[in-house]
Design an enzyme around this catalytic site. Sequence first.
Site, PDB file in Angstrom:
ATOM      1  N   TYR A 142    -163.417  42.911  67.843  1.00 49.64           N
ATOM      2  CA  TYR A 142    -164.326  44.019  68.122  1.00 49.64           C
ATOM      3  C   TYR A 142    -164.884  43.818  69.524  1.00 49.64           C
ATOM      4  O   TYR A 142    -165.719  42.936  69.753  1.00 49.64           O
ATOM      5  CB  TYR A 142    -165.436  44.060  67.074  1.00 49.64           C
ATOM      6  N   LYS A 170    -160.794  46.694  67.676  1.00 52.22           N
ATOM      7  CA  LYS A 170    -161.685  47.852  67.657  1.00 52.22           C
ATOM      8  C   LYS A 170    -162.262  47.976  69.060  1.00 52.22           C
ATOM      9  O   LYS A 170    -162.993  47.098  69.534  1.00 52.22           O
ATOM     10  CB  LYS A 170    -162.808  47.677  66.631  1.00 52.22           C
TER      11      LYS A 170
END
Length: 299
Positions: A142, A170
């Site tokens: 992320y 992400k």
Amino acid sequence: MAPISTPQTPFGRVLTAMVTPFTADGALDLAGARQLAAHLVDAGNDGLIVNGTTGESPTTSDAEKDQLVRAVLEAVGDRAHVVAGIGTNDTHHSIELARAAERAGAHGLLAVTPYYNKPPQEGLFRHFTAIADATGLPVMLYDIPGRSGVPIDTETIVRLADHPRIVANKDAKGDLGRASWAIARSGLAWYSGDDMLNLPLLSVGACGFVSVVGHVVTPELRALLDAHRGGDVEKATEIHQKLLPVFTGMFRTQGVITTKAALTLQGLPAGPLRLPLVELSPEETAQLKLDLAAGGVQL
């Protein structure tokens, strides 16, 4: 039936980063979490991120995180990928959370860039590698430098992609050029982590979304994705433009705050926030209603 999972879409295509419902006195609302999880999967989500930033992970205990993963799994079974947020700025603590999530039955891990202590790229590489080595679960990186203070450089992403369990990223970096290079060079499954950039990231190779606005517009996000994948870029653009008021309205202030307000307006479990987050003012709530209505959301 389990959602389709391939090397290109290891966690499905449309995921919502789920809020953590609390009771009126601020305790964990497990019944509400089960209800909300089932609602989101029924709406069309392939997966749910539990214990992420939108789940108020900075203010939930390790025990609460474990209970929440188990409750969501109980609610959705194998109908969706349940991905547990385990990221902290302490590698040892992140490994403990990763192992707890694996014991609870999570299908994957979301590991955010360590925040506040601003490690160099070698530190990021070792941090994420240690997490990926600690369990048998697939890992989604992320990358959100606006919160963490440090981006994951493209070279680091490419190095991390060599790990057999680091399978996705992400992307909340907000840089389509860097995303283009990282997608091309790493081969990772790429998920938009910025709802306003869902369509642009699809155009440079993203496979899907990890969304906040998915709490209220999952069917529309699915339609946008399907149109783009089917070659109807005009239709995808039309849906994107229709959703612009929602993308804007849900992030006029911190996204957890507006999401919980929107869910409450729809009669869904959300509950209060934990400090330092605070509820919307009446004026902000009125503006959120206007924004959602302009995007076609029924309240």
